[in-house]
Design a protein around this motif. Structure first.
Motif, short mmCIF file in Angstrom:
data_model
loop_
_atom_site.label_atom_id
_atom_site.label_comp_id
_atom_site.label_asym_id
_atom_site.label_seq_id
_atom_site.Cartn_x
_atom_site.Cartn_y
_atom_site.Cartn_z
N TYR A 294 -7.42 8.54 9.57
CA TYR A 294 -6.10 7.94 9.81
C TYR A 294 -5.72 7.00 8.67
O TYR A 294 -4.62 7.10 8.12
N LEU A 295 -6.61 6.09 8.30
CA LEU A 295 -6.31 5.13 7.25
C LEU A 295 -6.14 5.83 5.90
O LEU A 295 -5.25 5.50 5.12
N HIS A 296 -6.97 6.83 5.65
CA HIS A 296 -6.84 7.60 4.39
C HIS A 296 -5.48 8.27 4.31
O HIS A 296 -4.81 8.22 3.27
N SER A 297 -5.04 8.89 5.39
CA SER A 297 -3.74 9.58 5.36
C SER A 297 -2.60 8.58 5.17
O SER A 297 -1.62 8.88 4.49
N LEU B 284 3.30 -2.62 2.18
CA LEU B 284 1.97 -3.22 2.22
C LEU B 284 1.71 -3.92 3.54
O LEU B 284 0.59 -3.88 4.06
N LYS B 285 2.73 -4.54 4.12
CA LYS B 285 2.59 -5.16 5.44
C LYS B 285 2.31 -4.09 6.49
O LYS B 285 1.51 -4.31 7.41
N ASN B 286 2.96 -2.93 6.37
CA ASN B 286 2.71 -1.84 7.32
C ASN B 286 1.27 -1.36 7.24
O ASN B 286 0.63 -1.11 8.26
N VAL B 287 0.74 -1.22 6.02
CA VAL B 287 -0.65 -0.79 5.85
C VAL B 287 -1.59 -1.84 6.43
O VAL B 287 -2.57 -1.50 7.11
N ALA B 288 -1.29 -3.10 6.20
CA ALA B 288 -2.13 -4.19 6.74
C ALA B 288 -2.10 -4.17 8.26
O ALA B 288 -3.14 -4.38 8.91
N VAL C 195 -1.69 -1.56 10.17
CA VAL C 195 -2.50 -0.42 10.59
C VAL C 195 -3.98 -0.80 10.58
O VAL C 195 -4.71 -0.54 11.53
N SER C 196 -4.40 -1.45 9.50
CA SER C 196 -5.79 -1.89 9.41
C SER C 196 -6.14 -2.87 10.51
O SER C 196 -7.22 -2.80 11.10
#
Length: 80
Positions: free
Chosen positions: A14-17, A67-71, A73-74
């Motif tokens: 999921y994180l890779h995609s 970048l906030k969206n990726v953070a 998700v993490s």
């Protein structure tokens, strides 16, 4: 809201995609915000044409948002 357990394999996939899609999302959002075509994006990325202050602000805003969206998700997968 109930959370389902995520296996480490699913987390990795999921994180890779999400990260693989980041460059395309960035390009698409910048093009939309600035009213550019893909060709204009790449010409400006090569430095062939100057970027205005308004475009610069929009580019930074798009980068911050993605970048906030990726953070976020993490953070969803962190154990509390």
């Amino acid at each position: 809201m109930e959370t389902t357990p995520i296996s480490s394999h699913n987390l990795l996939v999921y994180l890779h995609s999400e990260l693989v899609q980041l460059p395309k999302s960035f390009r698409d959002h910048v093009c939309t915000e600035c009213g550019w075509s893909n060709a204009t994006f790449y010409r400006k990325a090569k430095g062939a044409y100057p970027i205005s202050n308004a475009e610069r602000d929009k580019i930074i805003s798009v980068g911050d948002k993605l970048l906030k969206n990726v953070a976020s998700v993490s953070n969803r997968f962190r154990k509390r």
